[in-house]
Design an enzyme around this catalytic site. Structure first.
Site, PDB file in Angstrom:
ATOM      1  N   LYS A 139       0.711  -1.002   0.002  1.00 49.98           N
ATOM      2  CA  LYS A 139       0.071  -0.047  -0.116  1.00 49.98           C
ATOM      3  C   LYS A 139       0.721   1.358  -0.112  1.00 49.98           C
ATOM      4  O   LYS A 139       0.279   2.287  -0.277  1.00 49.98           O
ATOM      5  CB  LYS A 139      -0.871   0.030   1.125  1.00 49.98           C
ATOM      6  CG  LYS A 139      -0.399   0.162   2.550  1.00 49.98           C
ATOM      7  CD  LYS A 139      -1.237   0.156   3.492  1.00 49.98           C
ATOM      8  CE  LYS A 139      -0.780  -0.012   5.061  1.00 49.98           C
ATOM      9  NZ  LYS A 139      -0.083   1.450   5.153  1.00 49.98           N
ATOM     10  N   ASP A 140       2.185   1.292   0.326  1.00 48.15           N
ATOM     11  CA  ASP A 140       2.994   2.315   0.319  1.00 48.15           C
ATOM     12  C   ASP A 140       3.583   2.680  -1.147  1.00 48.15           C
ATOM     13  O   ASP A 140       4.345   3.468  -1.045  1.00 48.15           O
ATOM     14  CB  ASP A 140       4.250   1.959   1.338  1.00 48.15           C
ATOM     15  CG  ASP A 140       3.494   2.191   2.753  1.00 48.15           C
ATOM     16  OD1 ASP A 140       2.521   2.665   2.947  1.00 48.15           O
ATOM     17  OD2 ASP A 140       4.257   1.477   3.624  1.00 48.15           O
ATOM     18  N   ARG A 166       2.158   4.205  18.295  1.00 46.51           N
ATOM     19  CA  ARG A 166       0.724   4.655  18.176  1.00 46.51           C
ATOM     20  C   ARG A 166      -0.092   3.997  19.460  1.00 46.51           C
ATOM     21  O   ARG A 166      -0.824   4.602  19.910  1.00 46.51           O
ATOM     22  CB  ARG A 166       0.112   4.199  16.685  1.00 46.51           C
ATOM     23  CG  ARG A 166       0.847   4.808  15.513  1.00 46.51           C
ATOM     24  CD  ARG A 166       0.253   4.520  14.469  1.00 46.51           C
ATOM     25  NE  ARG A 166       1.091   5.244  13.185  1.00 46.51           N
ATOM     26  CZ  ARG A 166       0.491   5.582  12.068  1.00 46.51           C
ATOM     27  NH1 ARG A 166      -0.657   5.337  11.692  1.00 46.51           N
ATOM     28  NH2 ARG A 166       1.405   5.985  11.045  1.00 46.51           N
ATOM     29  N   CYS A 215      -0.347   7.872  -3.202  1.00 46.38           N
ATOM     30  CA  CYS A 215      -0.715   7.377  -1.959  1.00 46.38           C
ATOM     31  C   CYS A 215      -1.462   8.344  -1.230  1.00 46.38           C
ATOM     32  O   CYS A 215      -2.160   7.837  -0.035  1.00 46.38           O
ATOM     33  CB  CYS A 215       0.563   6.820  -1.166  1.00 46.38           C
ATOM     34  SG  CYS A 215       1.710   5.714  -2.041  1.00 46.38           S
ATOM     35  N   ARG A 223       1.684   9.967  14.126  1.00 38.92           N
ATOM     36  CA  ARG A 223       2.352   9.230  13.309  1.00 38.92           C
ATOM     37  C   ARG A 223       3.254   8.580  14.386  1.00 38.92           C
ATOM     38  O   ARG A 223       3.108   8.261  15.613  1.00 38.92           O
ATOM     39  CB  ARG A 223       3.546  10.426  12.781  1.00 38.92           C
ATOM     40  CG  ARG A 223       3.099  11.266  11.663  1.00 38.92           C
ATOM     41  CD  ARG A 223       2.714  10.572  10.384  1.00 38.92           C
ATOM     42  NE  ARG A 223       3.964  10.036   9.950  1.00 38.92           N
ATOM     43  CZ  ARG A 223       5.237  10.510   9.619  1.00 38.92           C
ATOM     44  NH1 ARG A 223       5.203  11.842   9.152  1.00 38.92           N
ATOM     45  NH2 ARG A 223       6.202   9.843   9.310  1.00 38.92           N
ATOM     46  N   ARG A 225      -7.643   8.976   3.628  1.00 36.31           N
ATOM     47  CA  ARG A 225      -8.872   8.166   3.318  1.00 36.31           C
ATOM     48  C   ARG A 225      -9.641   7.441   4.668  1.00 36.31           C
ATOM     49  O   ARG A 225     -10.772   7.736   4.677  1.00 36.31           O
ATOM     50  CB  ARG A 225      -8.092   6.707   2.629  1.00 36.31           C
ATOM     51  CG  ARG A 225      -8.866   5.804   2.133  1.00 36.31           C
ATOM     52  CD  ARG A 225      -8.185   4.529   1.895  1.00 36.31           C
ATOM     53  NE  ARG A 225      -7.432   4.032   2.647  1.00 36.31           N
ATOM     54  CZ  ARG A 225      -7.684   3.103   3.728  1.00 36.31           C
ATOM     55  NH1 ARG A 225      -8.885   2.845   3.870  1.00 36.31           N
ATOM     56  NH2 ARG A 225      -6.700   2.628   4.643  1.00 36.31           N
ATOM     57  N   ARG A 226      -8.855   7.168   5.592  1.00 36.63           N
ATOM     58  CA  ARG A 226      -9.375   6.641   6.912  1.00 36.63           C
ATOM     59  C   ARG A 226     -10.169   7.830   7.561  1.00 36.63           C
ATOM     60  O   ARG A 226     -11.406   7.619   8.024  1.00 36.63           O
ATOM     61  CB  ARG A 226      -8.452   5.902   7.783  1.00 36.63           C
ATOM     62  CG  ARG A 226      -7.655   4.782   7.486  1.00 36.63           C
ATOM     63  CD  ARG A 226      -6.836   4.282   8.090  1.00 36.63           C
ATOM     64  NE  ARG A 226      -6.171   3.149   7.543  1.00 36.63           N
ATOM     65  CZ  ARG A 226      -4.771   2.587   7.889  1.00 36.63           C
ATOM     66  NH1 ARG A 226      -3.990   3.261   8.623  1.00 36.63           N
ATOM     67  NH2 ARG A 226      -4.608   1.418   7.626  1.00 36.63           N
TER      68      ARG A 226
END
Length: 305
Positions: free
Chosen positions: A80-81, A152, A238, A146, A128-129
């Site tokens: 996805k990156d 996190r 992205c 981040r 997106r999220r």
């Protein structure tokens, strides 16, 4: 054969590299590995959300450079990156079996999207999220976050956030035990390539590519091809709030995709069933459907990236 593998130094990146090495050894007994750690701009600059840094392929590009310079033989990425377009001298050569592609709401109190209290603070640096979550819950606050997965989770436990949105695959790969509420792709289409580990090699290394292909999971590789073709046809990087998930089902691909305004005011989500004979063509057809139904939104979002 000794394969030099370039990757980032995070715990998740190292774990993903171990998964790749185990998969290669399963099909090639005479291979040895040398790990090469690359520190990327995205790893160094933790003060801004990714979409504000403005570098395409912020995690992928510098790792791939090690392969292009001959310092490594392959690069390992969270797919996805990876931007839809990479150097012409490189090729996506292998994908091990896909892990769960969905996003999840992570909390200490077993919240889900519906039960999250009003005014809660949810952490994510993904537009997106952010957009899809706000489209479902306008009464919550979304705050950038981040750092690696452990960082996190620590911020969540320190009560800096009431919940986080994270990829299930990363949590499972690191065996992190937290309260996870899966979010349906029909509500939050995952990023193209989410749950897939991609292995990149030089296009001219036919001997190496042959070894990697023996280790490839063909079903995952087809899903990756469809999702990357979808991303390429849209022309999105992205940081565009775009989701696309292709799941192989026999001779068909079930494709769920969507795009959203980062503030959640406008979105389009759809699912279609396509022929799997040509996965790239399936991805392009899904993109064409999105462009037909949400052309204005797509144009506005691409303009600002």
């Amino acid at each position: 054969m000794i394969i030099r593998i370039a990757t980032r130094g995070s715990a998740l990146s190292i774990k993903q590299t171990r998964i790749v090495m185990d998969r290669i050894l399963e099909f090639n007994k005479d291979v040895e590995f040398k790990l090469i750690i690359v520190k990327t701009t995205g790893d160094v600059n933790l003060s801004k959300p990714l979409y504000e840094i403005g570098v395409k392929g912020i995690f992928e590009r510098e790792v791939n450079q090690a392969v292009l310079r001959g310092e490594a033989d392959v690069a390992v990425h969270s797919l996805k990156d990876m931007p839809a377009q990479i150097s012409n001298d490189l090729v996506l050569a292998m994908t091990p079996p896909r892990d769960d592609p969905r996003d999840a709401l992570v909390s200490l109190r077993q919240y889900n999207v519906d039960t999250l209290p009003s005014k809660s603070t949810v952490g994510t640096s993904s537009l997106r999220r952010r957009g899809f979550l706000l489209s479902l819950r306008r009464d919550i606050n979304v705050k950038p976050i981040r750092g690696n997965v452990d960082t996190r989770i620590r911020k969540l436990k320190d009560n800096e956030y009431d919940a986080l949105i994270m990829a299930i695959a990363g949590l499972e790969r690191l065996s992190i035990s937290v309260n996870v509420s899966e979010i349906s792709p029909e509500l939050m289409p995952p990023a193209p390539g989410q749950g897939i580990i991609g292995v990149v090699a030089r296009r001219d290394r036919e001997d190496l590519i042959k070894v990697l292909r023996r280790s490839n999971d063909e079903e995952t590789f087809k899903e990756a091809a469809a999702e990357r073709a979808f991303l390429s046809r849209i022309g999105a990087g992205c940081h565009v709030p775009l989701g696309g998930l292709a799941l192989l089902d026999g001779e068909h691909i079930n494709f769920t995709y969507g795009i959203v305004d980062p503030d959640g005011f406008e979105k389009f989500i759809n699912s279609i069933r396509l022929n799997a004979v040509d996965p790239e063509e399936a991805g392009k057809l899904a993109a064409e459907d999105l462009l037909r139904n949400a052309r204005g939104l797509v144009a506005r979002l691409l303009k600002h990236t």
